[in-house]
Structure formats: structure tokens, C-alpha cells
Design an enzyme around this catalytic site. Sequence first.
Site, PDB file in Angstrom:
ATOM      1  N   TYR A   1     -22.685   2.858  14.143  1.00  0.00           N
ATOM      2  CA  TYR A   1     -23.372   2.419  12.932  1.00  0.00           C
ATOM      3  C   TYR A   1     -24.171   1.140  13.217  1.00  0.00           C
ATOM      4  O   TYR A   1     -25.355   1.038  12.897  1.00  0.00           O
ATOM      5  CB  TYR A   1     -22.351   2.164  11.815  1.00  0.00           C
ATOM      6  CG  TYR A   1     -22.966   1.767  10.493  1.00  0.00           C
ATOM      7  CD1 TYR A   1     -23.273   2.723   9.530  1.00  0.00           C
ATOM      8  CD2 TYR A   1     -23.250   0.429  10.204  1.00  0.00           C
ATOM      9  CE1 TYR A   1     -23.844   2.362   8.316  1.00  0.00           C
ATOM     10  CE2 TYR A   1     -23.814   0.060   9.003  1.00  0.00           C
ATOM     11  CZ  TYR A   1     -24.103   1.024   8.058  1.00  0.00           C
ATOM     12  OH  TYR A   1     -24.669   0.664   6.855  1.00  0.00           O
TER      13      TYR A   1
ATOM     14  N   SER B   1       0.859  -1.180   0.000  1.00  0.00           N
ATOM     15  CA  SER B   1       0.000   0.000   0.000  1.00  0.00           C
ATOM     16  C   SER B   1       0.895   1.230   0.000  1.00  0.00           C
ATOM     17  O   SER B   1       1.676   1.434   0.934  1.00  0.00           O
ATOM     18  CB  SER B   1      -0.877  -0.008   1.250  1.00  0.00           C
ATOM     19  OG  SER B   1      -1.317   1.294   1.498  1.00  0.00           O
TER      20      SER B   1
ATOM     21  N   ASP C   1     -22.568   1.026  -0.914  1.00  0.00           N
ATOM     22  CA  ASP C   1     -21.228   1.498  -1.299  1.00  0.00           C
ATOM     23  C   ASP C   1     -20.596   0.574  -2.337  1.00  0.00           C
ATOM     24  O   ASP C   1     -20.032   1.021  -3.337  1.00  0.00           O
ATOM     25  CB  ASP C   1     -20.316   1.565  -0.066  1.00  0.00           C
ATOM     26  CG  ASP C   1     -20.870   2.484   0.993  1.00  0.00           C
ATOM     27  OD1 ASP C   1     -21.805   3.247   0.688  1.00  0.00           O
ATOM     28  OD2 ASP C   1     -20.377   2.439   2.127  1.00  0.00           O
TER      29      ASP C   1
HETATM   30  C1  GLA Z   1     -22.071   3.560   5.116  1.00  0.00           C
HETATM   31  C2  GLA Z   1     -22.453   2.121   4.787  1.00  0.00           C
HETATM   32  C3  GLA Z   1     -23.573   2.079   3.741  1.00  0.00           C
HETATM   33  C4  GLA Z   1     -24.742   2.963   4.143  1.00  0.00           C
HETATM   34  C5  GLA Z   1     -24.255   4.346   4.570  1.00  0.00           C
HETATM   35  C6  GLA Z   1     -25.367   5.190   5.125  1.00  0.00           C
HETATM   36  O1  GLA Z   1     -21.491   4.186   4.021  1.00  0.00           O
HETATM   37  O2  GLA Z   1     -21.344   1.414   4.301  1.00  0.00           O
HETATM   38  O3  GLA Z   1     -24.001   0.759   3.537  1.00  0.00           O
HETATM   39  O4  GLA Z   1     -25.511   2.369   5.149  1.00  0.00           O
HETATM   40  O5  GLA Z   1     -23.218   4.285   5.527  1.00  0.00           O
HETATM   41  O6  GLA Z   1     -26.336   5.438   4.167  1.00  0.00           O
END
Ligand code: GLA
Length: 376
Positions: A209, A56, A159
Amino acid sequence: MHRLKTDLAITSPGRINLIGEHTDYNDGFVLPAAIDKAIILKLGKNGTKSDCRIHSQGFGKVVHIDLGNITKSNNDWENYILGVLYELMLLTDKLKGFDCTIESHLPIGSGVSSSAALECGLAFGLNELFDLGLHKWDIIQLSQRAEHNYVGTKCGIMDQFASVMGKDQHVMLLDCKTLDFEYIPINIEPYRILLLNTNVKHNLAFGEYNVRREQCHNGLTIVGKQFQIGGTFRNVTMDMLNACRSEMGDVVYNRCSYVIQENERVLEAVQALRDRKMDRFGELLYQTHKGLSEQFEVSCPELDFLVDFSKEWKEVLGARMMGGGFGGCTLNIVHKDVVEDFIEESSKVYKKKFSLELSAFQTVPSKGTSIMEKNG
Ligand code: GLA
């Protein structure tokens, strides 16, 4: 250090999300796009059975991984790689030793999902290099599993999906329940998409989260017991939620009501984009920010400050925090004539308030993970 072998170069982009935040893991809608900034991975077979050498450039070191003995590391970025290799090994026995150099042009922890770009880029590249026969959705889903199992963030699918499926000049309306999606051309002239990076770093694995995900799940379970909704948020209405409010308590109620309202906003925002009603589109972004800040509670003072400041500019149609939250970027829809002034003024007030530098970059919806170069 000896030269690492390169047969193939892959570009794997970060992502923005116009609207639809924290809806992906709740069977909801999202509206992301891949961006014109990416991680570049150079890959080559090194002729060994199982020795992988990963360099990296950002972290300035070579990590050796034995495919026959994959275990978790204490470093997050290594776990993204280990996780992908682990998931690939479950699917195929065709993977052999390889060299990989990683060069990132994505700011880490800024909410443009450098992690998904890395996971998907590696999976995509190895699929190509060893002819594994995986399809794009396999790559998306195995990368998500890598993040769940190796990094510990129980992320949704947005994502990885955005990074792999991105298309120039298009955003994507993804139904995270069915995984159906639609490319929507985006023409927002004379406006620009501007990201302002607070340079406050979040780490989603640090719990909040996953706590949000858990709270949404708990709320859904309570509504599910009372109404026949087939275990999915998509069938939950505000009336149902209101009927369960005292049982679920205010915090869980707020999380769930945000999700229901955000899904409605995504669909309305798509219509506004199609009708070129940019003012309405901007208002919806502000509403999303308010919801994320007050009901979902994933914002932070730096993000709230930048969004509030943007409201003083009539040339800014809308702004909101983007991504998981607790730092990272705001996404702003700004008239092209004031982009420079807006950056300059925001940076000035931000520095005065938080003694922190702001970094800014404009971006456009771009193509997803792809091959840049292939030798032989
Ligand atoms: C992060 C997670 C996604 C999504 C966003 C919030 O980026 O990886 O899957 O939940 O937060 O929308």
C-alpha cells in the site's frame, strides 16, 4: 476477571466504497458509505488517573495501557488503540483511566475497514465520556494519524470519514482535496449491494500500500517539475502524463494514469446514480476493477476470479475488488431475484478453484459512528 465498567456504548460501522479506489491519498474523489455492520465499544470511567483496561472479545484478553507510558505494541489491533490514545493525549489533558470492551461484528482484513471503525469508535466514545470537545473531523483526522504513526499504513482519509459521517440510505461523494462532501441518496432498486469475502487476508502495513502511495507521489513530482500544476493530482491531465511517460517509466505511468481515470469514473458514476442509469454504473465498476488489477496492480487471483465469474451473470450489473486490495471483498451490484443463487454458485466455483470458503453478505448504506446507549 473483574467486571469492566460501562457508562456508554458506541456503535462504529465498517464501510463500503462504491467507486474511487486509491484516489483518497491522491487528492481525488471517493464514493463510500458506512454499513450496517459495526464494532460495539462499551466504555466507562474507572476512577484511576491513567490505567486503561481494554477487553477485546475477539482476542479474548484484557490489555492494560498506562496513559502516562504509551508505546507501540507488536499487535496490530493494540496499535490502533494505542495510536488513538497517543493522538488524543497530544490534544487534551482531560483523558483519564477507563475501561473498554470491544465486540466486533466486522470481518477483519476483509476490506470493510474494521481498523477505521475501531479507531473512530474509540475516539468518538472517549470524546463523549470525558467531554473532550472534539468535532467529527477532529475524530476522523486523529484516527487517520493514529494509523499512520502507530500502525504504519499511510492510509488516506476515506475509511475514517465514511465510518464517522455515514448516513442511512446515502453514499457520500468526498473531495479528498478540499474535504467538501455531499450526501447522495441511493436508490438502486431492484438491485442489492453484495459483498463476497475471499477470506484471503491482506495486511496493508506489509508495504505494498505504501509503495503505491510512493509511486503516485513520484509520478506527481515528475509531472510537477515539467508543468505548473501546484503539486496536486487534480491538475494533472492525461496529456501531461503522456508527455512525462518516458521519464517516469511504465510502472509509475500506469499508477498515475489509473488515478486520473478513476477520478473521472467517480464523477461519471455519481451522475449515473442520479440519472438511475444502473447499467452504466455497473460498467464503471468493471472498469475500475480492470484498472486496479492491471494498472494499479493491487488485485489478486481470488478477486479477479470472482469478478470474472460475475460477468457470466446478466443480473449482476458490475463488480470490483474493494478497499486497499490483495484480498478482502468484491463489491457486486446484483438483482435481488438472483442474490441467493449467485452466492451459492460463486461459493461453489470459488471453493473448487481455491479450496477456500467464500463468505457473503448484503449490506445497505447506514449511519455513522454514534451512541447506542448512555447511562446517567
Ligand atoms: C484502504 C485505505 C484507504 C484507501 C483504500 C483504497 O482502505 O485505508 O484510505 O486508500 O485503501 O481506496
